[in-house]
Write an enzyme that holds these catalytic residues in place. Sequence first.
Site, PDB file in Angstrom:
ATOM      1  N   LYS A 184      14.052  17.584  -4.974  1.00 43.36           N
ATOM      2  CA  LYS A 184      13.487  18.905  -5.242  1.00 43.36           C
ATOM      3  C   LYS A 184      14.581  19.961  -5.233  1.00 43.36           C
ATOM      4  CE  LYS A 184       8.801  18.181  -3.668  1.00 43.36           C
ATOM      5  NZ  LYS A 184       8.021  18.012  -2.463  1.00 43.36           N
TER       6      LYS A 184
ATOM      7  N   ASP B 105      -1.902   2.807   2.807  1.00 41.74           N
ATOM      8  CA  ASP B 105      -1.199   2.827   4.069  1.00 41.74           C
ATOM      9  C   ASP B 105      -1.534   4.167   4.708  1.00 41.74           C
ATOM     10  OD1 ASP B 105       0.484   1.942   6.031  1.00 41.74           O
ATOM     11  OD2 ASP B 105       2.301   2.635   5.048  1.00 41.74           O
TER      12      ASP B 105
ATOM     13  N   TRP C 205       4.755  -0.606  10.165  1.00 41.37           N
ATOM     14  CA  TRP C 205       5.168  -1.706   9.283  1.00 41.37           C
ATOM     15  C   TRP C 205       4.402  -2.991   9.590  1.00 41.37           C
ATOM     16  CZ3 TRP C 205       7.130  -0.773   4.933  1.00 41.37           C
ATOM     17  CH2 TRP C 205       7.959   0.342   4.742  1.00 41.37           C
TER      18      TRP C 205
ATOM     19  N   LYS D 238      20.395  11.180  -7.833  1.00 43.42           N
ATOM     20  CA  LYS D 238      19.110  10.972  -7.199  1.00 43.42           C
ATOM     21  C   LYS D 238      18.218  12.182  -7.508  1.00 43.42           C
ATOM     22  CE  LYS D 238      17.601   9.181  -2.801  1.00 43.42           C
ATOM     23  NZ  LYS D 238      17.959   8.770  -1.472  1.00 43.42           N
TER      24      LYS D 238
ATOM     25  N   GLN E  99      12.553  -1.507   0.392  1.00 47.53           N
ATOM     26  CA  GLN E  99      11.557  -2.188   1.216  1.00 47.53           C
ATOM     27  C   GLN E  99      12.079  -3.501   1.805  1.00 47.53           C
ATOM     28  OE1 GLN E  99       8.595  -1.149   2.120  1.00 47.53           O
ATOM     29  NE2 GLN E  99       8.843   0.750   1.001  1.00 47.53           N
TER      30      GLN E  99
ATOM     31  N   PRO F  30       0.814  -1.214   0.000  1.00 52.61           N
ATOM     32  CA  PRO F  30       0.000   0.000   0.000  1.00 52.61           C
ATOM     33  C   PRO F  30       0.850   1.267   0.000  1.00 52.61           C
ATOM     34  CG  PRO F  30       0.098  -0.941   2.192  1.00 52.61           C
ATOM     35  CD  PRO F  30       0.823  -1.902   1.293  1.00 52.61           C
TER      36      PRO F  30
ATOM     37  N   TRP G 295       8.683  -3.632   4.115  1.00 56.65           N
ATOM     38  CA  TRP G 295       7.529  -4.472   3.829  1.00 56.65           C
ATOM     39  C   TRP G 295       7.899  -5.929   3.565  1.00 56.65           C
ATOM     40  CZ3 TRP G 295       4.527  -5.797  -0.947  1.00 56.65           C
ATOM     41  CH2 TRP G 295       3.207  -6.151  -0.629  1.00 56.65           C
TER      42      TRP G 295
END
Length: 1156
Positions: free
Chosen positions: A700, A88, A609, A697, A645, A49, A649
């Site tokens: 902003k 989530d 988590w 990477k 993750q 999610p 997750w």
Amino acid sequence: MASNYKEYRDLNFAKIAEEMLEFWKKEQIFEKSVSNREGAESFTFYEGPPSANGTPGIHHVMARTVKDIFCRFKTLEGYQVKRKGGWDTHGLPVELQVEKLLGITKDDIGKKFSIEEYNNKCRETVMMYKDQWDDLTTKMGYWVDLKNPYITYEKEYIESLWWILKQFYDKGLLYKGYTIQPYSPSDGTGLSSHELNQPGCYKEVKDTSIVAQFKVKRDSKSEFLFANAHSDAFILAWTTTPWTLPSNTALAVGEKIKYVLVNTFNPYTFKPVSVVIAKDLVGKYFAEKNKDLSIENYKPGDKAIPYKVVAEFTGKELVGVRYEQLMPYLQPLTDADKAFQVVAGDFVTTEDGTGVVHTSPTFGADDFRVAKQNGIPALTLKDEAGNEVPTVDKKGKFVSPIGEKLKEGVAKFKIKTHKPLGADDFYVKNYTDEDESHPDYKTTDVIISIILKEENKAFDVRKYEHTYPHSWRTDKPVLYYPLDAWFIKTTALKDKMVELNKTINWKPESTGTGRFGNWLENLVDWNLSRSRYWGTPLPIWRTKDGREEICIGSLEQLNKEIEKSIAKGLMKKSPVEKGDLHRPYVDDVILVSASGQPMYRETDLIDVWFDSGAMPYAQWHYPFENATVFEQNYPADFIAEGVDQTRGWFFTLHAIAVMLSESSDVIKAVNKKVGNGGVAFKNVISNGLVLDKDGNKMSKRKGNVVNPFEALSTYGADVVRWYMIENAPPWDNLKFDFDGIVETQRRFFGTLLNTYSFFALYANIDGFVKDEMNLGDEKHLTNLDRWILSKLQTLTQEVTKAYEEYEPTKAARAIQNFVNDHLSNWYVRLNRKRFWKGEMTQDKKAAYETLYECIMVTAQLMSPVAPFFSDWLYKNLTDNIRAAAIKNNTPLRFASIHLTDLTKPETNRIEEDLEKSMDYAQRICSLVHSIRKNSKIKVRTPLKKILLPVVDDSFATRIKTVEEIILAEVNVKAIEYIDDTSGIVVKKVKPNLPKLGKQYGPKMKEVSAVIASMTKEEIAAIEKTGKLSKGGFDLSVEDVLISSEDIPGWAVATEGGITVALDINITDDLKREGIARDFVNRVQNMRKDMGLEVLDKIGIEVEKDGEVVTAALTEFKEYISVETQALSLELKEKVAGASDVDMDEFQLKVKISVKK
RNA sequence: GGGCUUGUAGCUCAGGUGGUUAGAGCGCUACACUGAUAAUGUAGAGGUCCGUGGUUCGAGUCCACGCAGGCCCA
């Protein structure tokens, strides 16, 4: 004529996507793609999610493309793929965002702002960008069920979580312990890492640092330290927090670090000591110039202290060495025999200190972890209530048993202090605002160092300047301190997790065995507690004294307990009757214990988590509902998320599944039923990052963030998706470059579109209609047809395999090669004439059938990656026969390609020989072109023959099947095969290295030289007899590679074992034909300039110009007329209004007129 | 500091189990082809296969140690 196949001019892939979206929506294609497969075997995908409180980025397009590909592919294969979306919704990011929105801090919650209001705000905020997410999902063509998503804050979801927790609790896998966290004694509260990152939190401070001497216990393990020692052996360990020394229970060393034993003298007591220190750090404590001073001549009080390195060893050898407790004020409550030994710590460095880290499990996170891993006890004691507490209390003061000892020390060594210190006066930092300017003020750290110096236990004491965190409220130093927390005992099932992980197919494998596997190997218990407001509450209630507690596993149970409590008069009514299980309501629930005591909820929330890791069960509100659906969709066949993750997750899914499989009878039964060993997922792709085109990477700050919506609307989802998948395997980082997308669009999608357009153009002219009931007779297929169909089968096989192995990049690349190299640049190019010439014949029909099949199957194979364009192709190819297909119940009856069944590769249609032959043909053509190029003879000029040396008969046979193709392609009249007997071929011989290497090894150079020196006769001999003895070597024909690379006197080209010679003499016949072809070309150009349609007829008038030209135009009149759609071709002395046409070597005057 | 990972042409990438002259596409240059034409073919230029050692008759490939980038964790 009515068009059967839509033709397009201005093509825009983004527009196609829009069109298809409209269609999917209207026809409910996604819903049908699932309902279509009702009753079929299910392929289970779990959606990790996302949290909708942030905006989606381009990397989400990547991650979701990967997910989508396999769900679509498995649907094509016939599985039912339900993919429930989810959100989530809990967690710190949401809370921080809300704090920012409201302009409040954590402290204001429950004061300025009620928890109730706060949590309501969280609930609103978490879906803040849901619209953007939904928009992205739709526009990128990600198919996931967002109509019935699971939402982690819903009461059903939370109930499932509670059920799981209770399963663990009942088996003793959920326990209350402690974890080392930043804690501020001055405000009596723990600090989050977020609070610690507040500006100004880390301050430069001067602390007392001590290098302490830990006296080694002499035994067999430590004996090696005494061989050259001139006294007792001591291990030196450095600390900037001397107050933690009374609770030392271990010393940590780096296993790979080199250590030495140094004979020297203690600088405070002048006693001889032999100390252990990291080799690299010797220079820090010993002056190089004192190295050669005599140990024997040292007198107490000498300023220059001699030293001598007397042994060297690695940290590994030190592990297990025992030492005497430094400050034996208290003994560990448990495992005392394990305390006071050297252990290995991966955090140990030689950057500062001594390369040995003093370990006090109650006051350092690393210390805690390394102690836990090695079974080392912490130094704790029991308080009045019988609870285990650390040596420093929550006010930052030593407990009185320690204080008592320190007080004794102060007295014994006559340490002057600014005021008399009782056993309860030893604060580890100045938390009581003592007057530090008093001349006799001494911190507890200083008092400890004086005591240690006196006891010959301090080797070096000095002030040390470093940064140290402080409370942002009180400015007082923070302690790393053991705080209560609830844990899941993951370590209890570590072995099982490791074992089961090996059954999971990880893409890439290294993430599973390496990153994930190593993490499992070093597993510690999962700290579940979070001291926040917006999250799943821990369902545990306790009495004040902690002696009685209850874990609630369902709403039903909670309500029953509430009733009991109401009956007891502890509450008037249920605080959770509205069904909201969040704080503050759940906090107001007071339950009653068996002995009649009130029980209060442990205020912690659980780690978010856990929310997401429990989604296999909670998304279905299992076990309270949907048992059947759950069983059908458990475990997952496939999941995919970012590599970040791994410990998120991926871990929580795995951990919860393994633990439930071991602890819950219900899950055990399900596992047995569905044949699951206990995993949550069987296949997993962990995809890499999306970086900017320079490999940076996206951020902003740098301004290099790619807006996903912009990319999708400019290029269309298909192109973006294809680019991402084709460019590099998903688990590699992707350097996202718009130039790359443009290339993909042009090179792959443009070519495929052209191929379709070509088909549509001529199929419409000829009125070709696909007829599934009446397939063309195979005998009308040409070699080229059979070849491309064979290639198509090979492709189908390859692509299916790639998808099945979770290798989407291989699949995409194979499709792209097929379309570009074989279908477009070879099949269509060579077959153009078949399509545009003459009436509809069986041969022509075969060509249409073939091309149709190629485009159709390609569309299907590519549809998982490029769902829009492929469906668009499908619809263009099939909409006109849909009604018939439905009536006849044939494969094309479906409205969308995503509802169809995957075409199975028909291996009987693969003709390897033909593919091989065609490969030769392509290479020979390339070689002939190369020769033409070098000889400056254009392809329009016909040439007489190609000479082709043949090494063996099968080669000639192969070429003969494709001879016509070669001749037509390179405009040559004939191929002449030449063999040895012709005597014009010069053969060359090379050593066959892989074979010879095994046989001759070191003699390779010799053998190679011998082979290189073989004569023509010897080559012939070895070819004939299969053997040759030369230079002392018995060679067989397999030991050498024979090739013919030269034909003296001919224009020759060679590549990869094929040699081609070309007859470049241009005879008069050839020249005339060349002129005719050139002429056709010029007329075609003129037609085009005049804007004529393909079928428009013309008349041609040419002014006479020399004999050769006249002859050429006369001889090839028929040919020219057919090619140019000319009804007449007239040669005249004078043509009025004719234009000059450049024929390279001469000029012609030509006039073209349109004939109706 | 640790674990994992990547490093090959200007760019994006291929290069089972070691094998002779390291490939493709794009880009660049030149030429050709042309009724798919916003396409296509051919050729050319362009490489210290990140570095240094080692194993081997032979290393882009195997080993060791480094360097640089990335991710995760400390």
